[in-house]
Design a protein around this motif. Structure first.
Motif, PDB file in Angstrom:
ATOM      1  N   UNK A 181     -68.119  45.606  20.365  1.00 34.88           N
ATOM      2  CA  UNK A 181     -68.474  45.084  19.046  1.00 34.88           C
ATOM      3  C   UNK A 181     -69.793  45.725  18.616  1.00 34.88           C
ATOM      4  N   UNK A 182     -69.805  46.208  17.387  1.00 33.38           N
ATOM      5  CA  UNK A 182     -70.962  46.959  16.900  1.00 33.38           C
ATOM      6  C   UNK A 182     -72.079  46.009  16.469  1.00 33.38           C
ATOM      7  N   UNK A 183     -73.275  46.289  16.950  1.00 32.65           N
ATOM      8  CA  UNK A 183     -74.469  45.576  16.513  1.00 32.65           C
ATOM      9  C   UNK A 183     -75.399  46.599  15.878  1.00 32.65           C
ATOM     10  N   UNK A 184     -75.765  46.350  14.636  1.00 34.96           N
ATOM     11  CA  UNK A 184     -76.672  47.241  13.929  1.00 34.96           C
ATOM     12  C   UNK A 184     -77.864  46.432  13.439  1.00 34.96           C
ATOM     13  N   UNK A 185     -79.051  46.870  13.823  1.00 30.64           N
ATOM     14  CA  UNK A 185     -80.275  46.171  13.438  1.00 30.64           C
ATOM     15  C   UNK A 185     -81.086  47.093  12.534  1.00 30.64           C
ATOM     16  N   UNK A 186     -81.299  46.644  11.323  1.00 29.61           N
ATOM     17  CA  UNK A 186     -82.048  47.450  10.369  1.00 29.61           C
ATOM     18  C   UNK A 186     -83.530  47.085  10.415  1.00 29.61           C
ATOM     19  N   UNK A 187     -84.349  48.070  10.136  1.00 28.70           N
ATOM     20  CA  UNK A 187     -85.807  47.839  10.194  1.00 28.70           C
ATOM     21  C   UNK A 187     -86.340  47.346   8.857  1.00 28.70           C
ATOM     22  N   UNK A 234     -81.719  37.110  20.127  1.00 32.22           N
ATOM     23  CA  UNK A 234     -82.739  36.706  19.161  1.00 32.22           C
ATOM     24  C   UNK A 234     -83.788  37.792  19.026  1.00 32.22           C
ATOM     25  N   UNK A 235     -84.537  37.718  17.945  1.00 32.19           N
ATOM     26  CA  UNK A 235     -85.614  38.682  17.695  1.00 32.19           C
ATOM     27  C   UNK A 235     -85.105  40.118  17.887  1.00 32.19           C
ATOM     28  N   UNK A 236     -84.003  40.418  17.257  1.00 33.81           N
ATOM     29  CA  UNK A 236     -83.392  41.734  17.420  1.00 33.81           C
ATOM     30  C   UNK A 236     -84.282  42.831  16.880  1.00 33.81           C
ATOM     31  N   UNK A 237     -84.203  43.980  17.535  1.00 33.78           N
ATOM     32  CA  UNK A 237     -84.992  45.145  17.173  1.00 33.78           C
ATOM     33  C   UNK A 237     -84.064  46.309  16.850  1.00 33.78           C
ATOM     34  N   UNK A 238     -84.520  47.264  16.058  1.00 31.87           N
ATOM     35  CA  UNK A 238     -83.660  48.421  15.742  1.00 31.87           C
ATOM     36  C   UNK A 238     -83.144  49.130  16.994  1.00 31.87           C
ATOM     37  N   UNK A 239     -83.919  49.137  18.056  1.00 32.57           N
ATOM     38  CA  UNK A 239     -83.476  49.797  19.290  1.00 32.57           C
ATOM     39  C   UNK A 239     -82.364  49.034  20.007  1.00 32.57           C
ATOM     40  N   UNK A 251     -68.356  39.207  17.363  1.00 29.83           N
ATOM     41  CA  UNK A 251     -69.626  38.616  16.944  1.00 29.83           C
ATOM     42  C   UNK A 251     -70.678  39.605  16.483  1.00 29.83           C
ATOM     43  N   UNK A 252     -70.388  40.896  16.573  1.00 27.07           N
ATOM     44  CA  UNK A 252     -71.355  41.880  16.132  1.00 27.07           C
ATOM     45  C   UNK A 252     -71.493  41.888  14.622  1.00 27.07           C
ATOM     46  N   UNK A 253     -72.438  42.681  14.154  1.00 23.99           N
ATOM     47  CA  UNK A 253     -72.643  42.782  12.719  1.00 23.99           C
ATOM     48  C   UNK A 253     -73.929  43.502  12.397  1.00 23.99           C
ATOM     49  N   UNK A 254     -74.294  43.439  11.125  1.00 21.67           N
ATOM     50  CA  UNK A 254     -75.522  44.052  10.626  1.00 21.67           C
ATOM     51  C   UNK A 254     -76.549  42.947  10.402  1.00 21.67           C
ATOM     52  N   UNK A 255     -77.729  43.137  10.957  1.00 12.87           N
ATOM     53  CA  UNK A 255     -78.777  42.126  10.847  1.00 12.87           C
ATOM     54  C   UNK A 255     -80.120  42.821  10.708  1.00 12.87           C
ATOM     55  N   UNK A 256     -81.042  42.171  10.039  1.00  9.54           N
ATOM     56  CA  UNK A 256     -82.385  42.721   9.921  1.00  9.54           C
ATOM     57  C   UNK A 256     -83.179  42.491  11.197  1.00  9.54           C
TER      58      UNK A 256
END
Length: 124
Positions: free
Chosen positions: A118-124, A84-89, A8-13
């Protein structure tokens, strides 16, 4: 042998949402507490959230309270982390594991070997 598979991980803003899943096999799932953990680059693995065997009790690290929700479906032998409300950190590899209690999981006491995560990446 217990097997834990995260997905379920992924790249999200920043501000976005993801839902992680952990499918477990090889253990009587309803008899153990379940937890989510994460490891950011260059940092140690840390506790994120845990849920009791019955699902009645949950525990969260302070930085995710109010944003993340852990849940479980014992019938499907799967548990989840709604983020929810994911942050870069929050960027990290997320892992699931089992343990004797939510308190034990919060102190990194786990039963099983770690999966691939699973990798979670949050972009700013």
């Amino acid at each position: 042998q217990v097997r834990l598979v995260e997905s379920g991980g992924g790249l999200v803003q920043a501000g976005g949402s993801l839902r992680l899943s952990c499918a477990a096999s090889g253990r009587v799932f309803s008899r153990v507490a379940m937890g989510w953990f994460r490891q950011a680059p260059g940092k140690e693995r840390e506790f994120v959230a845990a849920i009791s065997r019955s699902g009645d009790f949950t525990s969260y690290t302070n930085s995710v309270k109010g944003r993340f929700t852990i849940s479980r479906d014992n019938a499907k032998i799967t548990f989840y982390l709604q983020m929810n409300n994911l942050k870069p950190e929050d960027t990290a590899v997320y892992y699931c594991n089992t343990g004797p209690s939510t308190d034990s999981l919060a102190t990194m006491v786990t039963f099983d070997s770690w999966g691939q995560g699973t990798q979670v990446t949050v972009s700013s």
